[in-house]
Structures are given as structure tokens and as C-alpha cells.
Design an enzyme around this catalytic site. Sequence first.
Site, short mmCIF file in Angstrom:
data_model
loop_
_atom_site.label_atom_id
_atom_site.label_comp_id
_atom_site.label_asym_id
_atom_site.label_seq_id
_atom_site.Cartn_x
_atom_site.Cartn_y
_atom_site.Cartn_z
N CYS A 220 0.84 -1.19 0.00
CA CYS A 220 0.00 0.00 0.00
C CYS A 220 0.88 1.26 0.00
O CYS A 220 1.97 1.26 0.59
CB CYS A 220 -0.89 0.01 1.23
N CYS A 223 2.29 2.72 3.30
CA CYS A 223 3.11 1.79 4.09
C CYS A 223 4.32 1.30 3.32
O CYS A 223 4.94 0.30 3.69
CB CYS A 223 2.25 0.62 4.55
N CYS A 248 1.61 -8.91 7.00
CA CYS A 248 0.29 -8.28 7.07
C CYS A 248 -0.79 -9.25 7.52
O CYS A 248 -1.94 -8.87 7.67
CB CYS A 248 -0.07 -7.68 5.72
S1 SF4 Z 1 -1.80 -1.03 7.29
FE1 SF4 Z 1 -1.84 -2.74 5.80
S2 SF4 Z 1 -3.78 -2.60 4.67
FE2 SF4 Z 1 -3.51 -0.68 5.83
S3 SF4 Z 1 -2.64 0.73 4.32
FE3 SF4 Z 1 -0.89 -0.22 5.42
S4 SF4 Z 1 -0.32 -2.12 4.27
FE4 SF4 Z 1 -2.34 -1.37 3.52
#
Ligand code: SF4
Length: 255
Positions: A220, A223, A248
Site C-alpha cells: 500500500c 506503508c 500483514c
Molecule cells: S496497514 Fe496494511 S492494509 Fe492498511 S494501508 Fe498499510 S499495508 Fe495497507
Amino acid sequence: MNRCPCSVAAAAPPEQAMPDARLKARDHSLPPEKVEAALALLRQVAGDYAPATFANSLGAEDMVLTDMILREKIALEIFLLDTGRLPIETYDLLAAVEKRYGTTLKVFYPRHDLVEEYVRTKGINAFYESVDLRKGCCYVRKVEPLGRALAGKKAWVTGLRAEQAATRTGLPLHEKDSANGLEKFNPLADWSEKDVWAYIAQYDVPYNALHDKFYPSIGCAPCTRSVTPGEDIRSGRWWWESPELKECGLHLKKA
Ligand code: SF4
């Protein structure tokens, strides 16, 4: 906390600053037997474990498997989890893949009610505040949709490699995924990063433009950040957390 990827990339020594990811494969010869072994395993999964599916994040490893499956017409479903927070470059790659191979991938989205509740009660970027909140976001946007993607399947295929992270050391080609209740296959478990890029160069496989901007591992947008050449390839993912916590929830190890 430094969230600016530009400052990290700018610090790279000139001789290491190779913005073209394809250069990683320079002078590296991919052993043909590795390609044959991966293809054989994919065919075995398609033949012996139907219905099976391939979880495609559109990362470099997953592009290798995408190319193998679609070019060789292996009967495996391919799906993608769209978290709603992916980089624009990943959507561009999805469109490029669909055009290149003349197909559309099956895309799963998070449940809107769960996303709305998380954002209302925790905040839009709450994942920066604690590991628990980060895992909560990953659950809503990735793990819950993965459960729906795997429902009714006998097996799933991933592009995981053992070298990728401390959490993936000793990764086998085939394992029982007891968390999801099905078989799991990792055809590239023993591939090196150079093997991956050599394949991409050899078969002219499309890949994420961010790989050419010092992003070896892409998830993402909020992140993921760029890394300094020579740094651990997963160091740009959830960079504010310890390496042993950087999963994750999609790929839980056996207890
Ligand atoms: S915490 Fe996980 S799902 Fe949420 S934006 Fe970051 S990588 Fe994506």
C-alpha cells in the site's frame, strides 16, 4: 520519523544508484531448470489441486508467475486484493497486464462497512500509531478479502521467496496453510532477486514503475517507501516496525 522517500534515495552512492530495476539482472544468467521447475509445479497445482488460485500482488515475483501462467495457459485463477490504498503505479500495471495478456484479473475489495468503521473509530492513517492498529487495517483491507478469495479452493499459489524477509526464512515450495485450511505453493521459494529480474528481462514482462525508483517491495502507498541500494529489500515496508513483525497476516507461519 522520516516518511520522505526522496531523502533516502538521494543518499545512494552514484555507482549503486541504478534507477532501472532491470540492471539488477545484468550479468546474471537464470538457470533454465529453475524456470522448468516453477512451471512444473504450477502445472501440478492446476492439475492436482483444482480449484486453485494465485494471489497476485503485482510485485516483481508475482509478475514472473503471472507471465508463466498466462503465457503457458496454465489453468489457474489469478486474483488481486485491491486494498483501496495502492499506489497509482500498481493500478497502471494492472491495466498494462490486462492489455498485454488480453485478460482481466479477478479483483477483491475490502468490505465497505469494515473500512468505514475502522476509519471512523481509529482514523484514516491509524496504522502508523501501533502494530495492533496496523494489523487491524491489514485485516480489514487484506486478510478478510483474502478469506473470500480463498473460499472453496483446495490450494493457493504465492510469489513468496525465502530470501525476502526474516519472516520467510526456510520457506518451502509446498506447505499446509492451516490458518486458511488449504495447501499453499511457493514456486519461487528458492529464487534469488536476480533470478526474478533475469526472468523479467528475458521474457520482457511488464513490472511496476516504482521498482525503477528504489522500491524493491511494493504494498500500500502509505506503508511503502523507497530504500537505499544495498538495504534489505523489505526495509521499505512498514519501516517504522521491527523486521520480525513485518507481515500483514496474509502469510502466517506455522506455529
Ligand atoms: S496497514 Fe496494511 S492494509 Fe492498511 S494501508 Fe498499510 S499495508 Fe495497507
